[in-house]
Write a protein that holds these residues in place. Structure first.
Motif, PDB file in Angstrom:
ATOM      1  N   GLY A   1       0.840  -1.184   0.000  1.00 49.82           N
ATOM      2  CA  GLY A   1       0.000   0.000   0.000  1.00 49.82           C
ATOM      3  C   GLY A   1       0.879   1.238   0.000  1.00 49.82           C
ATOM      4  N   ILE A   2       0.654   2.121   0.975  1.00 50.58           N
ATOM      5  CA  ILE A   2       1.488   3.328   1.066  1.00 50.58           C
ATOM      6  C   ILE A   2       2.640   3.149   2.048  1.00 50.58           C
ATOM      7  CG2 ILE A   2      -0.453   4.825   0.477  1.00 50.58           C
ATOM      8  CD1 ILE A   2      -0.596   5.574   3.471  1.00 50.58           C
ATOM      9  N   LEU A   3       2.688   2.006   2.737  1.00 53.28           N
ATOM     10  CA  LEU A   3       3.699   1.790   3.769  1.00 53.28           C
ATOM     11  C   LEU A   3       4.988   1.246   3.172  1.00 53.28           C
ATOM     12  CD1 LEU A   3       4.325   1.766   6.846  1.00 53.28           C
ATOM     13  CD2 LEU A   3       3.538  -0.615   6.858  1.00 53.28           C
ATOM     14  N   LEU A   4       6.095   1.959   3.385  1.00 55.18           N
ATOM     15  CA  LEU A   4       7.412   1.489   2.967  1.00 55.18           C
ATOM     16  C   LEU A   4       7.896   0.432   3.952  1.00 55.18           C
ATOM     17  CD1 LEU A   4       9.772   1.938   0.928  1.00 55.18           C
ATOM     18  CD2 LEU A   4      10.721   3.564   2.591  1.00 55.18           C
ATOM     19  N   VAL A   5       8.155  -0.790   3.457  1.00 52.30           N
ATOM     20  CA  VAL A   5       8.496  -1.892   4.361  1.00 52.30           C
ATOM     21  C   VAL A   5       9.925  -2.395   4.173  1.00 52.30           C
ATOM     22  CG1 VAL A   5       6.096  -2.641   4.576  1.00 52.30           C
ATOM     23  CG2 VAL A   5       7.546  -3.659   2.792  1.00 52.30           C
ATOM     24  N   ALA A   6      10.611  -1.984   3.088  1.00 53.81           N
ATOM     25  CA  ALA A   6      11.977  -2.472   2.866  1.00 53.81           C
ATOM     26  C   ALA A   6      12.708  -1.523   1.929  1.00 53.81           C
ATOM     27  CB  ALA A   6      11.959  -3.881   2.279  1.00 53.81           C
ATOM     28  N   THR A   7      14.028  -1.414   2.137  1.00 57.10           N
ATOM     29  CA  THR A   7      14.862  -0.543   1.304  1.00 57.10           C
ATOM     30  C   THR A   7      16.245  -1.146   1.102  1.00 57.10           C
ATOM     31  OG1 THR A   7      15.707   0.696   3.214  1.00 57.10           O
ATOM     32  CG2 THR A   7      13.742   1.580   2.113  1.00 57.10           C
ATOM     33  N   ALA A   8      16.933  -0.668   0.078  1.00 55.11           N
ATOM     34  CA  ALA A   8      18.368  -0.884  -0.128  1.00 55.11           C
ATOM     35  C   ALA A   8      18.863   0.232  -1.030  1.00 55.11           C
ATOM     36  CB  ALA A   8      18.660  -2.246  -0.745  1.00 55.11           C
ATOM     37  N   ALA A   9      20.068   0.725  -0.754  1.00 53.25           N
ATOM     38  CA  ALA A   9      20.607   1.870  -1.483  1.00 53.25           C
ATOM     39  C   ALA A   9      21.924   1.515  -2.153  1.00 53.25           C
ATOM     40  CB  ALA A   9      20.809   3.056  -0.541  1.00 53.25           C
ATOM     41  N   LEU A  10      22.156   2.135  -3.303  1.00 54.10           N
ATOM     42  CA  LEU A  10      23.418   2.018  -4.027  1.00 54.10           C
ATOM     43  C   LEU A  10      23.958   3.433  -4.215  1.00 54.10           C
ATOM     44  CD1 LEU A  10      25.319   0.026  -5.663  1.00 54.10           C
ATOM     45  CD2 LEU A  10      24.061   0.813  -7.689  1.00 54.10           C
ATOM     46  N   LEU A  11      25.130   3.695  -3.626  1.00 52.86           N
ATOM     47  CA  LEU A  11      25.724   5.029  -3.664  1.00 52.86           C
ATOM     48  C   LEU A  11      27.008   4.982  -4.481  1.00 52.86           C
ATOM     49  CD1 LEU A  11      25.499   7.950  -2.571  1.00 52.86           C
ATOM     50  CD2 LEU A  11      26.901   7.223  -0.626  1.00 52.86           C
ATOM     51  N   PRO A  12      27.031   5.553  -5.690  1.00 52.94           N
ATOM     52  CA  PRO A  12      28.223   5.488  -6.535  1.00 52.94           C
ATOM     53  C   PRO A  12      29.344   6.394  -6.027  1.00 52.94           C
ATOM     54  CG  PRO A  12      26.264   6.101  -7.812  1.00 52.94           C
ATOM     55  CD  PRO A  12      25.925   6.225  -6.374  1.00 52.94           C
TER      56      PRO A  12
END
Length: 272
Positions: free
Chosen positions: A51-62
């Protein structure tokens, strides 16, 4: 197919900084909203929503030299052990592969068991240390320039991280300080001030700068020190710093650069 397999992976934008902060705060990490904005502005952040809830993330920073840092791998408690983190890390690795980037990360002991089978190989170890401070503060050590910090950082990492260090230095409360052959940065965190990166000609100079910083601060401090700097670590623990947890630095892909010196502390496991 499990329900979570059907949830699409999306790219997050600047408007998602606060939602990301909710996840890292739930995990009791030290990141601030400004940290999240670095990833969202300078890199790519993948996410999964219900839905609108963010439940997981991962980031890539060059970074420069065909390198990138993977971090902010977070899953809210009710959605863990469903493969979301692996899917998001795979998305980071695929993006890195398409752009010819070698990927790095600093993993917790639990994370090592996840990242090893994906093809990451260990390089060196870190130790996170914490110091609980009194309310007594002494004058700050002498200020140093951003250019001096950037030059030392490039020699030690092999990466050009001008954008990251500039973002740190421009924040309210950030300081770049130096004594003799040492230089380091202090910035605000959510629960504690963070020291790093930190460079010095030897362990005695590194310890001297950390002690001067500690005397000038009034709250808790965190630092992510390199385990191979054994004399520095011994001096830190002897002066009251407590080791909270280890991190294992890991690399996916070929080595791309040769550092000219070993730092005493890094910018943080999320930044390298």
């Amino acid at each position: 197919m499990a329900a979570t397999d059907e949830l699409p992976i999306i790219k997050l934008g600047p408007e998602d900084a606060m939602a990301g902060l909710v996840l890292s705060t739930e995990a009791r990490w030290n990141q601030t909203e400004e940290d999240w904005r670095v990833f969202l502005r300078e890199g790519v952040v993948f996410g999964i929503r219900t839905g609108i809830l963010l439940v997981a993330t991962a980031a890539l920073l060059p970074y420069s030299g065909n390198n990138a840092w993977i971090s902010m791998v977070l899953v809210t408690a009710g959605h863990r052990r469903r493969g979301l983190a692996t899917r998001l890390v795979d998305a980071c690795l695929e993006t890195a592969r398409k752009n010819g980037l070698t990927s790095w990360l600093d993993a917790t002991p639990d994370g090592v068991a996840v990242y090893g089978p994906l093809g990451f190989t260990p390089t060196l170890q870190l130790r996170r240390l914490k110091l609980a401070k009194s309310t007594q503060a002494a004058p700050a050590p002498p200020a140093a320039t951003l250019d001096a910090l950037r030059a030392r950082d490039c020699r030690a990492t092999g990466f050009d991280r001008t954008a990251l260090l500039t973002a740190f230095a421009q924040r309210s409360g950030s300081r770049i300080v130096a004594t003799r052959g040492s230089i380091g940065l202090i910035r605000d965190g959510r629960t504690a001030r963070h020291i790093g990166p930190l460079f010095a000609d030897n362990a005695a100079e590194a310890l001297g700068l950390v002690q001067a910083i500690a005397r000038s601060e009034t709250g808790p401090l965190l630092i992510d020190a390199l385990a191979p700097q054994a004399a520095f670590l011994d001096g830190m623990t002897a002066s009251g710093w407590i080791i909270e947890r280890p991190f294992q630095r890991m690399r996916f892909g070929p080595a791309t650069t040769q550092a000219e010196e070993l730092p005493f502390a890094v910018a943080g496991p999320e930044f390298g």
